[in-house]
Design a protein around this motif. Sequence first.
Motif, PDB file in Angstrom:
ATOM      1  N   UNK A   1      -5.810  -0.190  -6.376  1.00 24.76           N
ATOM      2  CA  UNK A   1      -7.079   0.291  -5.843  1.00 24.76           C
ATOM      3  C   UNK A   1      -6.856   1.338  -4.742  1.00 24.76           C
ATOM      4  N   UNK A   2      -7.567   2.478  -4.810  1.00 26.62           N
ATOM      5  CA  UNK A   2      -7.569   3.420  -3.688  1.00 26.62           C
ATOM      6  C   UNK A   2      -8.432   2.855  -2.557  1.00 26.62           C
ATOM      7  N   UNK A   3      -7.814   2.315  -1.528  1.00 25.59           N
ATOM      8  CA  UNK A   3      -8.582   1.624  -0.494  1.00 25.59           C
ATOM      9  C   UNK A   3      -9.288   2.594   0.448  1.00 25.59           C
ATOM     10  N   UNK A   4      -8.940   3.873   0.428  1.00 25.21           N
ATOM     11  CA  UNK A   4      -9.697   4.825   1.243  1.00 25.21           C
ATOM     12  C   UNK A   4     -10.767   5.515   0.411  1.00 25.21           C
ATOM     13  N   UNK A   5     -11.030   4.956  -0.788  1.00 23.14           N
ATOM     14  CA  UNK A   5     -12.145   5.404  -1.614  1.00 23.14           C
ATOM     15  C   UNK A   5     -12.802   4.174  -2.171  1.00 23.14           C
ATOM     16  N   UNK A   6     -13.768   3.612  -1.421  1.00 22.34           N
ATOM     17  CA  UNK A   6     -14.259   2.266  -1.696  1.00 22.34           C
ATOM     18  C   UNK A   6     -15.161   2.162  -2.914  1.00 22.34           C
TER      19      UNK A   6
ATOM     20  N   UNK B   1       0.845  -1.201   0.000  1.00 23.42           N
ATOM     21  CA  UNK B   1       0.000   0.000   0.000  1.00 23.42           C
ATOM     22  C   UNK B   1       0.880   1.250   0.000  1.00 23.42           C
ATOM     23  N   UNK B   2       0.491   2.230  -0.820  1.00 26.58           N
ATOM     24  CA  UNK B   2       1.256   3.472  -0.939  1.00 26.58           C
ATOM     25  C   UNK B   2       0.416   4.635  -0.420  1.00 26.58           C
ATOM     26  N   UNK B   3       1.025   5.424   0.477  1.00 24.86           N
ATOM     27  CA  UNK B   3       0.347   6.609   1.016  1.00 24.86           C
ATOM     28  C   UNK B   3       1.410   7.579   1.519  1.00 24.86           C
ATOM     29  N   UNK B   4       1.294   8.839   1.129  1.00 20.03           N
ATOM     30  CA  UNK B   4       2.268   9.842   1.548  1.00 20.03           C
ATOM     31  C   UNK B   4       1.994  10.287   2.983  1.00 20.03           C
ATOM     32  N   UNK B   5       2.990  10.930   3.597  1.00 24.08           N
ATOM     33  CA  UNK B   5       2.823  11.465   4.952  1.00 24.08           C
ATOM     34  C   UNK B   5       1.715  12.518   4.966  1.00 24.08           C
ATOM     35  N   UNK B   6       1.651  13.353   3.924  1.00 24.57           N
ATOM     36  CA  UNK B   6       0.614  14.388   3.850  1.00 24.57           C
ATOM     37  C   UNK B   6      -0.786  13.780   3.817  1.00 24.57           C
ATOM     38  N   UNK B   7      -0.929  12.642   3.124  1.00 26.22           N
ATOM     39  CA  UNK B   7      -2.237  11.989   3.058  1.00 26.22           C
ATOM     40  C   UNK B   7      -2.682  11.531   4.435  1.00 26.22           C
TER      41      UNK B   7
ATOM     42  N   UNK C   1      -4.982   6.414  -0.670  1.00 22.35           N
ATOM     43  CA  UNK C   1      -4.138   5.343  -0.137  1.00 22.35           C
ATOM     44  C   UNK C   1      -4.307   4.180  -1.103  1.00 22.35           C
ATOM     45  N   UNK C   2      -3.310   3.938  -1.948  1.00 22.11           N
ATOM     46  CA  UNK C   2      -3.447   3.015  -3.075  1.00 22.11           C
ATOM     47  C   UNK C   2      -2.749   1.693  -2.780  1.00 22.11           C
ATOM     48  N   UNK C   3      -3.460   0.585  -3.047  1.00 17.98           N
ATOM     49  CA  UNK C   3      -2.894  -0.751  -2.862  1.00 17.98           C
ATOM     50  C   UNK C   3      -2.613  -1.376  -4.215  1.00 17.98           C
ATOM     51  N   UNK C   4      -1.439  -2.023  -4.326  1.00 15.58           N
ATOM     52  CA  UNK C   4      -1.117  -2.727  -5.574  1.00 15.58           C
ATOM     53  C   UNK C   4      -2.101  -3.852  -5.827  1.00 15.58           C
TER      54      UNK C   4
END
Length: 262
Positions: free
Chosen positions: A256-261, A116-122, A130-133
């Motif tokens: 997939x953006x997991x914080x945008x279902x 999962x990829x997410x920046x500190x600002x996010x 917050x994007x998951x491969x």
Amino acid sequence: MAQDYPVDEARPRRRGRKLLIGLFVLLLLLAGLLVVADRVAVGVAERMIGDRVQQEVTKQGAQSTKPDVEVAGVPFLTQVLDGRYQRISIKLRDVQAPVQGDTVRLSVLNVDARNVRASVDTLRSGQGDVVADTVDGTGTISYESLAALLKRPGLTLGEQNGKLAITGPIDIFGQKVTISGTAEVTVADNGAVALRFNDLDAAGLPNLPIARTALSNFAKSISIDVPLPDLPFQLAVREVRPLPEGLAVTADAKNVPINSAS
């Protein structure tokens, strides 16, 4: 004859020993504070993701209990600095989603997001994705809600020897008979659950060609593609399996953006 050492040489040794002990205690305190800070940061991230998931599930017209979110990997803060996380698990219980005027119920929907990829600002602002491969989901659809989609009151679905079994009363030429049998369950090209009732029998049905034809026609009428509700996280159904507790659904998705279902 024993040699006496000056008293002033013993004092620096004791002072040095106390200094080392004090430094060791300080390091332990710092390590403890870092562990506490790490766990606090995990809690903040889990709550943020859980709130966003709940909002998006609601936007789809579905309902569920508050999501349980777990961010794996220790320490967490190093993952924050890197902006990449090993795994995030999300559990939704008692999911209820509308389908063609009825409600499909999933007792539980487990979602496992990896890399999962997410920046500190996010994480700080709650803005951004917050994007998951990869995302894998497993859920269980209750047989009651699945049977309701057949639009045939009185029919009951369940599991029998690993197959989807059906029982219930029907009317054939004015005669009430009880049918029983099993169905093949697969995933259709459009993502629906394909039910094919090829093996039905009816207790008390006359052994006449016209009666058997009527039973066969009934089997065809309930052999349908049952649409499933839109699953969160863009999950696409890959497999369905009858289990005693319900119809097990396996789904997956990528990037997939997991914080945008939605």
